[in-house]
Design an enzyme around this catalytic site. Sequence first.
Site, PDB file in Angstrom:
ATOM      1  CD1 TRP A  19      32.427  -2.256  41.228  1.00  0.00           C
ATOM      2  CD2 TRP A  19      32.188  -3.751  42.876  1.00  0.00           C
ATOM      3  NE1 TRP A  19      31.794  -1.618  42.267  1.00  0.00           N
ATOM      4  CE2 TRP A  19      31.631  -2.508  43.301  1.00  0.00           C
ATOM      5  CE3 TRP A  19      32.138  -4.825  43.745  1.00  0.00           C
ATOM      6  CZ2 TRP A  19      31.042  -2.347  44.556  1.00  0.00           C
ATOM      7  CZ3 TRP A  19      31.560  -4.669  45.004  1.00  0.00           C
ATOM      8  CH2 TRP A  19      31.014  -3.435  45.399  1.00  0.00           C
ATOM      9  N   GLY A 188      42.350   0.390  25.139  1.00  0.00           N
ATOM     10  CA  GLY A 188      43.697  -0.143  25.008  1.00  0.00           C
ATOM     11  C   GLY A 188      44.288  -0.067  23.618  1.00  0.00           C
ATOM     12  CB  SER A 228      38.217   5.447  29.140  1.00  0.00           C
ATOM     13  OG  SER A 228      38.906   4.310  28.651  1.00  0.00           O
ATOM     14  N   GLY A 249      33.986   1.268  34.412  1.00  0.00           N
ATOM     15  CA  GLY A 249      34.811   0.117  34.735  1.00  0.00           C
ATOM     16  C   GLY A 249      35.752   0.415  35.880  1.00  0.00           C
ATOM     17  N   GLY A 250      37.043   0.604  35.558  1.00  0.00           N
ATOM     18  CA  GLY A 250      38.061   0.772  36.590  1.00  0.00           C
ATOM     19  C   GLY A 250      37.791   1.893  37.577  1.00  0.00           C
TER      20      GLY A 250
END
Length: 274
Positions: A19, A188, A228, A249-250
């Site tokens: 998180w 990124g 990702s 992750g996200g």
Amino acid sequence: MAKIVDGKFLRRPLIAGNWKMNMDHRQGITLLQKTVWTLQDANFTFDRVEVAVFPPFTDLRGVQTLVAGDDLPVAYGGQDLSPADEGAYTGDISGAFLKALGCEFVLVGHSERRTLHGEGDDVALAKVQAALRHGLVPVLCVGESLEVRQAGTHVAHTLGQLSAVIGQLDAATVANLVVAYEPVWAIGTGEVAGPADAQEMCAALREAVRASHGDEAAEGLRLLYGGSVKAANVAAIMAEVDVDGVLVGGASLDAGEFANIARFEQHLVTDGQR
């Protein structure tokens, strides 16, 4: 999928949600409840696939209370820990504190700790040793930057990060570790990491362990891919022989999306990959 033998996984897959610095303790409880409810509604088999979350430190007590009170079939861990067990280390969190809160895992050497806080392999080793002293399973994160990738030295670089830690551990300990490969170069940058990239590195990591610590350590070690990961690509990633799970992750902040990632086996069947 060669990692399935007689209908069972050779190594129990681990779907882990990091998180990061998101979700206060109330939001974290709600997110975990929704995630578990979604999986239970989908008749997900927790015994077959392990699900773990890594909340911020301030959420851990709430997560512990929820998991214990509702007997939720999920594991959880800390996002970091101190190399020290106690003392004058303002802002640090001891492995003893994490263990007392019921944590099973702890992240060590995450790419954000390495890049934003300048933590090197020596710090990763010290933190792994601290985790082991307190009965926590370290999830050691390794991976290379864009510059290293472009130079073509990504495998040697990442194996160096691994050997700096496992070189100080015995085979039985290594067999119970979790190692997560993070392609930092694909975060990124506009570059794209795919299942083949995950397999290339995970295969190299497993063979390095085999060479240094033997077959049992190599076959016991769980290797995760973190880069990702989404429900749309998890099936292809998990179809690779040496990938035993994912570090998300996200996408782990969305209960429905994370639940769909955990249900990767259903995607494999749907996609005709099994």
